[in-house]
Every structure is written in structure tokens, then in C-alpha cells.
Design an enzyme around this catalytic site. Structure first.
Site, mmCIF file in Angstrom:
data_model
loop_
_atom_site.group_PDB
_atom_site.id
_atom_site.type_symbol
_atom_site.label_atom_id
_atom_site.label_comp_id
_atom_site.label_asym_id
_atom_site.label_seq_id
_atom_site.Cartn_x
_atom_site.Cartn_y
_atom_site.Cartn_z
ATOM 1 N N CYS A 1 -9.448 -3.726 -10.342
ATOM 2 C CA CYS A 1 -9.026 -2.499 -9.668
ATOM 3 C C CYS A 1 -7.658 -2.645 -8.998
ATOM 4 C CB CYS A 1 -10.073 -2.037 -8.663
ATOM 5 S SG CYS A 1 -10.320 -3.203 -7.330
ATOM 6 N N ASN B 1 -4.044 -7.304 -6.796
ATOM 7 C CA ASN B 1 -2.892 -7.199 -5.879
ATOM 8 C C ASN B 1 -2.917 -8.358 -4.896
ATOM 9 O OD1 ASN B 1 -2.579 -4.753 -7.127
ATOM 10 N ND2 ASN B 1 -3.522 -3.583 -5.489
ATOM 11 N N ASP B 2 -4.096 -8.578 -4.336
ATOM 12 C CA ASP B 2 -4.217 -9.688 -3.387
ATOM 13 C C ASP B 2 -4.365 -11.020 -4.099
ATOM 14 O OD1 ASP B 2 -3.971 -8.627 -0.762
ATOM 15 O OD2 ASP B 2 -5.845 -7.551 -1.083
ATOM 16 N N ARG C 1 -15.555 1.048 -1.455
ATOM 17 C CA ARG C 1 -15.244 -0.265 -0.896
ATOM 18 C C ARG C 1 -15.367 -0.188 0.615
ATOM 19 N NH1 ARG C 1 -9.459 -2.944 -1.469
ATOM 20 N NH2 ARG C 1 -8.806 -1.257 -0.101
ATOM 21 N N HIS D 1 0.820 -1.214 0.000
ATOM 22 C CA HIS D 1 0.000 0.000 0.000
ATOM 23 C C HIS D 1 0.852 1.262 0.000
ATOM 24 C CE1 HIS D 1 -3.321 -2.804 0.650
ATOM 25 N NE2 HIS D 1 -3.952 -1.914 -0.079
ATOM 26 N N ARG E 1 2.935 -9.526 -0.996
ATOM 27 C CA ARG E 1 3.025 -8.367 -1.896
ATOM 28 C C ARG E 1 3.928 -7.262 -1.367
ATOM 29 N NH1 ARG E 1 -3.193 -6.059 -1.392
ATOM 30 N NH2 ARG E 1 -2.371 -4.071 -2.060
ATOM 31 N N GLU F 1 -10.536 -11.381 -4.859
ATOM 32 C CA GLU F 1 -9.110 -11.215 -4.584
ATOM 33 C C GLU F 1 -8.541 -12.382 -3.778
ATOM 34 O OE1 GLU F 1 -8.491 -7.416 -2.655
ATOM 35 O OE2 GLU F 1 -10.191 -7.684 -1.318
ATOM 36 N N ARG G 1 -10.735 3.481 -1.509
ATOM 37 C CA ARG G 1 -10.178 2.707 -0.378
ATOM 38 C C ARG G 1 -10.492 3.459 0.924
ATOM 39 N NH1 ARG G 1 -5.705 1.551 -4.139
ATOM 40 N NH2 ARG G 1 -5.370 -0.686 -4.159
#
Ligand code: PEP
Ligand code: MG
Length: 591
Positions: free
Chosen positions: A512, A464-465, A342, A199, A475, A441, A306
Site C-alpha cells: 500500500c 514508503n517507510d 489502518r 505525506h 522520505r 514497514e 489513513r
């Protein structure tokens, strides 16, 4: 300039946020402490000593509290460590030395403590005695705790109130610290550790500042005051660049400026391929301050808001009304374009300082996101109500993070139904038809996407996840960054399964995660049938540039080929070949 790096020296890391900057380096010390010596006015010396003593008391309380909490499970050697820490805290020689520095040198307490304890650590480390060397490690730990207490608030303020432009260099930067960086003064940053989709890296892209992570021990090699050039395209940091290097980067800046002009020309144009296939291009945001960038880059709304950044860096939780104000502001500013909010995704590498979530061995596999929300219904419901209420003001949609299966999705939906019933009873307006989606994810969610699709209106693939969980590659860890491969055949197949399940049920599907902002991968995602891409505002232009130059038929062929491939590099190379041939000017990154 410090004397340890003489001529030009190049350090390599992972490029995570594009752009080049150069300037003075500020090194944040390993334990996140930026120790700056300040000269105290005479009348501030006694209060400074008090501040130091207060920090010792607080540290003692914290250690005793930890000891008490873990007493049952603690082995006797662990208990000894805390006892040793407590003894050191009471070491009058060390304390007197710190007070002497504060008093005689009129220095601030953090500087004084850091100086005195460093001296002690050096002495202990030099002794040929294992026991004493271990005490040096203890003292290092303890120093860090005391400095935490001395600098807690001030250190954050220091970073927010830098007074000259600089490149930050640190061992690590937490997402919460990164979120507070003042873009006017932080030209870019470099860290020893980290991965492309941590992040912290995501925030760098959202702040639109160049960044390099995973540069090994750069924070130990550089010193505050060094002069460096940071290349966020190629993942390098060049200390003491020569005139030749600066000239080459000047040429690169000209190339980028002319590309920038081409990109600006298409900002108001749709993302449609040469053969007429449209894709919805939206933006990822962290808070309401990102909205002007969304508009400036011509994104068609927000594909991922987010919201956890509203919950960190504060003393308490945001109330329903406070959240409503923010969601409403974003929705109203972008209406009629959609804003996908989200629900809270705390945990993993994002923590709230207020919610005392216990440290876990595997935070990314632990109490995170929807798991946390379902266990804390008051927190969840306040957010659901705020989102629902904001839906009366604009085109609001909502999605849940980290759904692993149908059960969680049903539970989350049940909370929404209850909130809707409450709002109806209270005569508070909301959009009865607000679309709800699930993030895909976790591999299990992709595998049961056909069941999930019946309970939502859309999916948004959190690559990403999805990548980290499918390939078991953290990550945020630069040591396994080479295993974190977006074009792994397993990922391509999971995306395809998700798209097929969504479409079979009349739903749409977006991506996303950070791959959505990579122009090299855009044709592949388009070819796999993805309907929406959501990326950092600054990434929108290049993705659109690519989409507008490619044909959907080529994208589909690429996807069909990728689905047959067995190796990540084979897929990546074919994506890269198509991208370079389609939009060569996007790839002139070398100085
Ligand atoms: C993702 O996992 O791809 C995603 C978009 O969510 P986050 O990066 O916030 O975990
Ligand atoms: Mg995620």
C-alpha cells in the site's frame, strides 16, 4: 507580474503528482505565513490594535512557558535567547510603529507587524556587528511566533477560502495544511523541500493535483502574481512560459486526453494479466470524501484508510461514535468490497494539533503509530471499538502500522480481544471474523515476518517507510532523495521474504506504499507474488492498464532477475524496459 523574472525561466524539482496546470502564483512565506494586506474599516482599527496586543501577550506567555519547561536542561546561552525575545517583545519603538501602521494606513495587524519587523531586521542585518546580526535572527524567530499567533486560524482559512485559482508556492506545506487545500482553487503546488513519499506529496496525489517538491529555493525566487506552468510529470515549474512552450504543452494535453479515454474504458474491467493472473487493485484514502474517487476509478475497495487525518486539524479527539460514523459510511458505500482501516499512525510528519506531542529529534524513529497507541490505550481502544462496530456494516478489515516485532503485535491483538469482550457484554454487534493484518514497514518486521504471519490474516507492505528505514533515507528530505531507491536489492529481498512468509502461512499480502501506484513497478510486484496493490485512486487506472497488458510469466521472470541483481539501477532499468515495451502510451510525458 513582478519584474524580477523576465523571460521564460525553468525551475527543477522532484515530480510527485502527475498533471500540468498553469496560472497565477501565490507565494506562502517561509514561515508558512501568507501575509495579505487588508484595508480596515475605520471602526475596526481599535479592535485590530487590541488583537495585536493580545497576540503579544500570548507570545509572551508561550515563551515564558517554554523557558519554564526547559529551565533545568537549558544552557545559559539558550536562556539568554529567550530573554532577548522577551525584551524585544516589550520594545516600545517596534510596538508603536506597528500601531502607527495599523492606525494611519488602516492595515491589518499581521501586515503591519510583518512590515515593521522586516524593516528592523533589515537594519540589524546591515550592521557590521556580529552581535546585532544575531539579534536580527532572533527578531526573525520572534516575528514568526507573533505571526503564528496572529494568523493561526485565519491563515488556514485563507488557504481554504482562496477566491481565485492559483499555484501555491511555499518553503514547505505540512500534511495538515495540504489536507485542507481547496481543490477548486489550488491548481497545483510547489515546495522548496520534500520527498516523493512525504505525506504532503501523498496528499497531492490523493487530491489529484499536480505537484513538485524539492525545488530548492523557489519560494524565495517567485513572487505572488507571477504566472507559471507547473509540470507534475517531469518535476518542472516554468515561469513566464513562451508561446512555443504553451503550444508544446497543448500537444501534450491532447496526448494525455486520448490516453485518458483508453484508461476510462478499462475502469469497469478486472486487473488481470494477458495470461489470466488476477491481482486485487484497491485504493488508499484519507477520509470519507475520497470514496467517490475510489468508485469512479473502479478500485476494488480500500486497501489503506489513513485514519490519522480524522485526528488532525481539529480542536479535540474524535469520539468513538464520531469515528464509527465515518468508518460505517465508507464501509457501507463500498460493500461488498473490503475496506482496510489502518489504526492511528500519528507522528513522523503527521501531528495532531490537539495531542500535544513533544517535538522529537527524530520523529520518524520516535513516538509514532502503534507505539503511540499502545502508550495511549484510551485513544487506541476508542478507535478499535469504532472499527469493530463498523465491521457489522460492511466488509471491514483492520491493520496496525509500524509493527516492529511480535511483542507489539501481541499487545495490539490483546487490546482487540478486550474490546471484543466489552462489545459482546454490551450486546453491540461486530464481525467476529474481522480480518486483522500487520503493516510491514520496518525492516525488522520483514525479517521476522514468519513469526508475525501466525498472528494475523494478511500483511500490507508499507513501502514508503520500509524504504526509508531500510536505506536510512528520510522520505521527506529532498537532499537524500537520490538514496531513496524503491528498486534497491535490499527492498526487493525484504518484499520477497514478506511474501514468502505470508504465503507459507496461508495469508495474503498487499503493498500500500506509493510504489503500488507506479505502473513501472507493478509487473515486478506482481512477479514477486504480491496479491494486492493499493494506490491513490488517480493511480489505479494506469496500474491496471499495465497489468492488463503484461503476462504473469514475464512478471515472474523480471522478479527472478531482480532478485539476482546487485544494483538498484539495474533493477529499475529492467522494470522500465518491460513497462515501456508493454504500455508505451503511458510514457509520453514530455512536452
Ligand atoms: C507506507 O509507509 O508505505 C504507508 C503506506 O504508510 P504511510 O505512508 O502513511 O506512512
Ligand atoms: Mg507508513
Amino acid at each position: 507580474m513582478s519584474g524580477h523574472v523576465k523571460g521564460e525561466k525553468v525551475y527543477r524539482g522532484i515530480a510527485v503528482s502527475a498533471g500540468v496546470c498553469r496560472g497565477k502564483v501565490i507565494v506562502l512565506h517561509r514561515a508558512r505565513h501568507a501575509i495579505i494586506r487588508r484595508e480596515l474599516e475605520l471602526d475596526l482599527v481599535v479592535p485590530e490594535i487590541k488583537r495585536f496586543e493580545h497576540a503579544l501577550v500570548r507570545t509572551r506567555q508561550q515563551i515564558t512557558e517554554i523557558q519554564r519547561r526547559v529551565a533545568d536542561t537549558m544552557s545559559s546561552s539558550e536562556a539568554d535567547i529567550f530573554d532577548a525575545h522577551l525584551l524585544m517583545l516589550e520594545d516600545r519603538v517596534l510596538i508603536e510603529e506597528v500601531i502607527k501602521i495599523i492606525r494611519e494606513q488602516k492595515a491589518n495587524a499581521d501586515y503591519a507587524f510583518h512590515t515593521a519587523s522586516d524593516r528592523y531586521i533589515a537594519v540589524l542585518e546591515a550592521v557590521e556587528d556580529e552581535y546585532l546580526r544575531e539579534r536580527a535572527a532572533d527578531l526573525r524567530d520572534l516575528t514568526s511566533r507573533v505571526l503564528d499567533n496572529l494568523l493561526n486560524v485565519k491563515q488556514q482559512l485563507d488557504l481554504r477560502h482562496l477566491n481565485e485559482p492559483c499555484i501555491l508556492v511555499g518553503h514547505d506545506l505540512s500534511p495538515s495544511t495540504t489536507a485542507q487545500l481547496d481543490r477548486n482553487f489550488v491548481l497545483g503546488f510547489v515546495t522548496d523541500v520534500g520527498g516523493k513519499t512525504s505525506h504532503t506529496a501523498i496528499l497531492a496525489r490523493s487530491l489529484d493535483i499536480p505537484a513538485v517538491v524539492g525545488a530548492q529555493n523557489i519560494s524565495e525566487e517567485l513572487e505572488t502574481g507571477d504566472y507559471a506552468l507547473l509540470d507534475g510529470y517531469n518535476g518542472t515549474v516554468i515561469v513566464n512560459p513562451t508561446d512555443q512552450t504553451l503550444f508544446e504543452y497543448g500537444q501534450l494535453a491532447k496526448i494525455k486526453a486520448s490516453l485518458g479515454e483508453k484508461l476510462r474504458e478499462i475502469q469497469g474491467q478486472p486487473a488481470v494479466t494477458l495470461d489470466g493472473k488476477s491481482i486485487h487493485l484497491s485504493a488508499n484514502i484519507e477520509d470519507q470524501h475520497d470514496v467517490p474517487a475510489v468508485i469512479a476509478h473502479g478500485a476494488e475497495g480500500v486497501g489503506l484508510f489513513r485514519t490519522e487525518f480524522l485526528f488532525i486539524n481539529r480542536e479535540n479527539l474524535p469520539t468513538e461514535d464520531e469515528q464509527l460514523k465515518v468508518y460505517r459510511e465508507v464501509a457501507a458505500a463500498l460493500k461488498p468490497q473490503p475496506v482496510i482501516i489502518r489504526t492511528l499512525d500519528l507522528g513522523g510528519d503527521k501531528f495532531s494539533s490537539h495531542l500535544q506531542i513533544a517535538r522529537e529529534m527524530n520523529p520518524f524513529l520516535g513516538w509514532r503509530a502503534i507505539r503511540f497507541c499502545l502508550a495511549q490505550p484510551e485513544v487506541f481502544r476508542a478507535q478499535l471499538r469504532a472499527i469493530l462496530r463498523a465491521s457489522a456494516e460492511g466488509n471491514v478489515k483492520m491493520m496496525y502500522p509500524m509493527i516492529s516485532g511480535l511483542d507489539e503485535l501481541n499487545q495490539a491483538n490483546a487490546h482487540v480481544e478486550k474490546c471484543k469482550a466489552e462489545l459482546r457484554a454490551e450486546n453491540i454487534p461486530f464481525d467476529e471474523k474481522m480480518e486483522i493484518g500487520a503493516m510491514i514497514e520496518i525492516p525488522s518486521a520483514a525479517l521476522v515476518a514468519d513469526a508475525l504471519a501466525k498472528k494475523v490474516k494478511f500483511f500490507s507492505i508499507g513501502s514508503n517507510d520500509l524504504i526509508q528505514y531500510t536505506l536510512a533515507a528520510d522520505r521527506t528530505n529532498e537532499k537524500v532523495a537520490h538514496l531513496y531507491e524503491p528498486t534497491h536489492p535490499a527492498i526487493i529481498r525484504l518484499i520477497k521474504m514478506t511474501v514468502d512468509a505470508a504465503h507459507a502461512n496461508g495469508n495474503w499480502v498487499g503493498v500500500c506504499g506509493e510504489i503500488a501506484g507506479d505502473p513501472v513497478l507493478a509487473p515486478l510486484l506482481l512477479g514477486l507474488g504480491v496479491d494486492e496493490l493499493s494506490a491513490a485512486p488517480s493511480a489505479i487506472d494506469t496500474v491496471k492498464y499495465m497489468i492488463r497488458r503484461v503476462k504473469n510469466t514475464e512478471a515472474r521472470q523480471l522478479a527472478e532477475f531482480a532478485l539476482q541483481c546487485e544494483s538498484p539501477s539495474e533493477i529499475f532499468t529492467s522494470c522500465q524496459d518491460l513497462a515501456r515495451q508493454t504500455a508505451p502510451s503511458l510514457f509520453e510525458n514530455r512536452a
